[in-house]
Design a protein around this motif. Structure first.
Motif, short mmCIF file in Angstrom:
data_model
loop_
_atom_site.label_atom_id
_atom_site.label_comp_id
_atom_site.label_asym_id
_atom_site.label_seq_id
_atom_site.Cartn_x
_atom_site.Cartn_y
_atom_site.Cartn_z
N ASP A 74 0.54 -1.25 -0.24
CA ASP A 74 0.35 0.67 0.54
C ASP A 74 0.76 1.55 -0.07
O ASP A 74 0.73 2.02 0.33
CB ASP A 74 -0.74 0.11 0.82
CG ASP A 74 -1.21 -0.86 0.98
OD1 ASP A 74 -2.84 -1.45 0.19
OD2 ASP A 74 -2.56 -1.96 1.86
N CYS A 75 2.19 1.36 -1.24
CA CYS A 75 2.67 2.41 -0.70
C CYS A 75 3.30 2.66 -2.41
O CYS A 75 3.59 1.68 -2.46
CB CYS A 75 4.11 2.75 0.39
SG CYS A 75 5.40 1.73 -0.13
N ASP A 76 3.93 3.99 -2.44
CA ASP A 76 4.02 3.69 -3.56
C ASP A 76 6.46 3.87 -3.57
O ASP A 76 6.07 3.79 -2.05
CB ASP A 76 3.79 5.55 -4.50
CG ASP A 76 4.30 6.25 -3.63
OD1 ASP A 76 4.86 6.41 -2.74
OD2 ASP A 76 3.49 7.47 -3.91
N ARG A 77 6.62 4.54 -4.51
CA ARG A 77 8.31 4.76 -4.19
C ARG A 77 8.65 5.47 -3.13
O ARG A 77 9.45 5.10 -2.61
CB ARG A 77 8.84 4.99 -5.36
CG ARG A 77 10.27 4.43 -5.28
CD ARG A 77 11.06 4.42 -6.94
NE ARG A 77 12.44 5.46 -6.77
CZ ARG A 77 12.93 5.75 -8.02
NH1 ARG A 77 12.30 5.15 -8.68
NH2 ARG A 77 13.64 6.75 -7.66
N ASP A 78 8.09 6.83 -3.57
CA ASP A 78 8.12 7.74 -2.57
C ASP A 78 8.07 7.01 -0.55
O ASP A 78 8.92 7.29 0.13
CB ASP A 78 7.39 9.01 -3.10
CG ASP A 78 7.89 9.06 -3.94
OD1 ASP A 78 9.92 9.42 -3.90
OD2 ASP A 78 6.92 10.82 -4.39
N GLY A 79 6.64 6.67 -0.75
CA GLY A 79 6.17 5.88 0.83
C GLY A 79 7.31 5.25 0.74
O GLY A 79 7.85 5.03 1.85
N LEU A 80 8.20 3.68 0.28
CA LEU A 80 8.58 3.08 0.73
C LEU A 80 10.12 3.55 0.79
O LEU A 80 10.72 3.03 1.99
CB LEU A 80 8.73 1.90 -0.86
CG LEU A 80 9.58 1.11 -0.63
CD1 LEU A 80 9.13 -0.03 0.72
CD2 LEU A 80 9.74 0.05 -1.87
N GLU A 81 10.59 5.12 -0.11
CA GLU A 81 11.99 5.28 0.50
C GLU A 81 11.30 5.80 1.99
O GLU A 81 12.53 5.88 3.10
CB GLU A 81 12.11 6.13 -0.42
CG GLU A 81 12.42 5.24 -2.06
CD GLU A 81 13.14 7.17 -3.07
OE1 GLU A 81 12.92 8.33 -2.57
OE2 GLU A 81 12.85 6.65 -4.11
N ARG A 82 10.88 6.99 2.24
CA ARG A 82 10.31 6.73 3.67
C ARG A 82 10.13 5.82 5.06
O ARG A 82 11.34 6.24 5.45
CB ARG A 82 8.91 7.77 3.09
CG ARG A 82 9.04 9.19 3.17
CD ARG A 82 7.99 10.10 3.01
NE ARG A 82 6.80 9.64 2.51
CZ ARG A 82 5.78 9.05 1.71
NH1 ARG A 82 6.74 10.38 0.72
NH2 ARG A 82 5.48 9.02 0.90
N ARG A 83 9.77 4.81 4.39
CA ARG A 83 9.65 3.85 5.21
C ARG A 83 10.83 2.97 5.65
O ARG A 83 11.49 2.94 6.75
CB ARG A 83 8.75 2.53 4.97
CG ARG A 83 7.14 2.73 5.36
CD ARG A 83 6.51 1.75 4.37
NE ARG A 83 5.61 1.96 4.19
CZ ARG A 83 4.28 1.05 4.59
NH1 ARG A 83 4.80 -0.19 3.95
NH2 ARG A 83 2.33 1.58 3.93
N ILE A 84 11.98 2.98 4.18
CA ILE A 84 13.15 2.99 4.83
C ILE A 84 14.05 3.40 5.23
O ILE A 84 14.92 2.86 5.99
CB ILE A 84 13.96 2.04 3.02
CG1 ILE A 84 13.03 1.16 2.12
CG2 ILE A 84 15.39 2.20 3.60
CD1 ILE A 84 13.82 0.77 1.36
N ALA A 85 14.00 4.88 4.86
CA ALA A 85 15.03 5.48 6.04
C ALA A 85 13.94 5.98 7.16
O ALA A 85 14.52 5.93 8.29
CB ALA A 85 14.10 7.03 5.29
N ASP A 86 12.69 5.93 7.41
CA ASP A 86 11.90 6.24 8.51
C ASP A 86 12.92 4.59 9.31
O ASP A 86 13.05 4.68 11.03
CB ASP A 86 10.78 5.50 8.97
CG ASP A 86 9.51 6.66 9.20
OD1 ASP A 86 10.64 7.81 8.36
OD2 ASP A 86 9.83 7.07 8.47
N ALA A 87 13.05 2.97 9.29
CA ALA A 87 13.53 2.22 10.03
C ALA A 87 15.13 2.22 10.35
O ALA A 87 15.65 1.75 10.95
CB ALA A 87 13.12 0.59 8.69
#
Length: 158
Positions: A74-87
């Motif tokens: 349920d996320c686009d590439r920008d959302g996935l990049e944010r999830r990775i950075a947050d992790a």
């Protein structure tokens, strides 16, 4: 009646047949039971086998909290990049990606390029994750190289 394991030392090299005594810290019984799944949105879908490996590693090793699962559900590439950075949270890290191509890899590489304290490893298998869990004090470069070497040794044609 309770029983205690008192000795397991014999080992044999599969390639040469040489027998020797092996030391260990604790025996591990891996029964192949289904893993417990963490509460992550979309887990159980067809592209979440690497996330399922985390509870398996924790169950096998008895070590918890060594991995932060990130899902691309349920996320686009920008959302996935944010999830990775947050992790990662700006800390040195090794990012394990299940496949050597695809949205997870591309998002990780795009977001993390130029980060010398972060390494990305693709083609994740259970052997490399278990080995990684037991070596938390290595830096990202050393840990990534070790994980890749362990993962390669685990792939065999019987």
């Amino acid at each position: 009646m309770a029983q205690e394991l008192i000795s397991v030392h014999a080992a044999r090299e599969l390639e040469t047949g040489r027998e020797y005594d092996e030391t260990y810290d604790a025996p591990i019984l891996s029964t192949g039971a289904p893993p417990v799944r963490p509460p992550i949105a979309g887990i159980g879908g067809p592209n979440h086998f690497a996330v399922r490996d985390i509870p398996a590693v924790e169950q096998i090793t008895g070590l918890t909290g060594r991995f932060v699962p990130v899902s691309n559900t349920d996320c686009d590439r920008d959302g996935l990049e944010r999830r990775i950075a947050d992790a990662i949270g700006g800390a040195p890290a090794v990012v394990f990606v299940d496949m050597a191509s695809g949205s997870c890899l591309f998002a990780a590489l795009h977001r993390l390029r130029g980060e010398p304290s972060v390494k990305v490893v693709t083609g994740v298998n259970l052997a490399m994750l278990i080995d990684f869990a037991f070596h938390p004090d290595e830096g990202p470069a050393e840990a990534a190289a070790r994980a890749v070497a362990t993962g390669e040794r685990a792939i065999r044609t019987p």
